[in-house]
Design an enzyme around this catalytic site. Structure first.
Site, short mmCIF file in Angstrom:
data_model
loop_
_atom_site.label_atom_id
_atom_site.label_comp_id
_atom_site.label_asym_id
_atom_site.label_seq_id
_atom_site.Cartn_x
_atom_site.Cartn_y
_atom_site.Cartn_z
N GLU A 157 -6.56 8.52 65.27
CA GLU A 157 -6.27 8.95 63.90
C GLU A 157 -5.59 10.31 63.89
OE1 GLU A 157 -8.06 11.83 63.36
OE2 GLU A 157 -9.12 11.41 65.25
N GLU B 143 -7.11 11.76 67.92
CA GLU B 143 -5.88 11.10 68.37
C GLU B 143 -6.13 9.91 69.29
OE1 GLU B 143 -3.26 13.83 70.38
OE2 GLU B 143 -3.34 15.34 68.80
#
Length: 345
Positions: free
Chosen positions: A169, A313
């Site tokens: 994300e 991430e």
């Protein structure tokens, strides 16, 4: 929804007992091999073919000063992912995993360069969520649309013969949304869940705690009950997409490796919505974000690593990949006592 194959798990466990090592001497690696055997079509799982999908969106709650970075960083980081300069870009290359980025709600404009190292899909549901402290983050229709994008991304993994799905994300302000969701779904006080996120000060954290408390009170008064209610009220578009992604992975019978705080909040939503999803989730690590261990405990998941990470991430999950691949290689390629002509104890 398919369930893990316990016959294959038993066969893998029996095979582990025959390998040239004291039983249990490879610890967690043995457990990983058996876990994957139950979720593959073989007691001797092949090398994993992993796909990493990073979902990106902005958050209206960033206006409350809950992040150390301005909102435009979300779009700038999407461009960095695509250009190959982000941590997850490096780690995906190192692990031999495909990397794609799905923009489900980035509010700012950003440009990407030609010859990118990651696929970019622009499917924004809206230009970021509303401020969850003051109003619902998104409408029910918007929430369902983001969720469906995540399901579709998981289904794409099945089409591409991927055998492990990893969600990541990006979204300035998303630790606030994730904290609110975890509090709502576990009944744990925000003081024990809200962390420093991107590196805010202790004073800013106090403000962030209050923002989450206000959001929870508002959403509760609005009648939030189910996991999807709470997702709509205090979640994020990328969190909704991740929840759909994990649900889609389970429906396709593909294991999903969780990353950090935000992805675990999304997984908690997915499991509260459909408990069977839990059978397909594996926790890569426990991050340094304050509430992550509580979210993992709520999912009854034990993390593989604990490295003090808090980047997101999908970086923590990507770092775990070589370890998982090694566990499966040992399971497949080690000799047995019989084949090596070694006397058992």
């Amino acid at each position: 929804m398919s369930t893990p194959n316990q016959v294959l798990a038993s066969a893998a466990q029996l095979h582990q007992a025959q390998l040239t090592k004291p039983q249990g001497s490879l610890g967690k690696l043995e457990e990983l091999a058996i876990w994957f055997a139950a979720r593959s079509n073989s007691a001797m799982p092949a090398r994993l073919q992993p796909a990493i999908v990073v979902f990106a969106a902005d958050h209206g709650v960033a206006a409350e000063g809950v992040s150390a970075f301005p909102a435009e960083v979300t779009g700038q980081m999407v461009a960095n992912f695509v250009a190959g300069g982000a941590a997850i870009s490096v780690l995906a290359r190192e692990a031999g995993a495909s990397l794609s980025v799905v923009d489900v709600g980035v509010a700012s404009n950003y440009a990407v360069t030609a010859g990118s190292s990651a696929q970019l899909f622009r499917v924004p549901v809206r230009a970021g969520t509303a401020n969850l402290r003051l109003e619902p983050a998104m409408s029910e229709q918007e929430c369902n649309k983001a969720w469906a994008i995540g399901v579709g991304s998981a289904q794409e993994g099945l089409v591409r013969s991927k055998t492990l799905l990893i969600g990541g994300e990006m979204g300035i302000g998303n630790t606030t949304a994730a904290a609110a969701l975890i509090c709502a779904l576990t009944d744990i006080d925000p003081i024990d869940i809200v962390g420093l996120g991107t590196g805010i000060t202790a004073q800013s954290r106090e403000n962030k705690v209050q923002v989450v408390k206000d959001a929870l009170a508002r959403a509760r008064a609005a009648g939030a009950v189910t996991a999807k209610d709470w997702l709509m009220q205090v979640g994020g578009l990328e969190i909704a997409a991740l929840a759909g992604f994990y649900t889609g992975a389970a429906e396709a019978g593909i294991p999903a490796l969780l990353d950090g705080f935000i992805t675990t909040a999304a997984a908690l939503v997915a499991v509260k919505n459909k408990p069977e999803v839990a059978d397909w989730l594996l926790a890569s690590h426990c991050s340094d974000e304050k509430g992550h261990r509580h979210a993992l405990a709520a999912l009854q998941l034990e993390p593989i690593l604990q490295l003090g990470l808090r980047l997101g991430e999908a970086s923590g999950a990507a770092l775990t990949l070589p370890l998982i691949q090694s566990a499966l290689a040992l399971h497949r390629d080690m000799a047995t006592f019989s084949s090596a002509g070694i006397t058992t104890k």
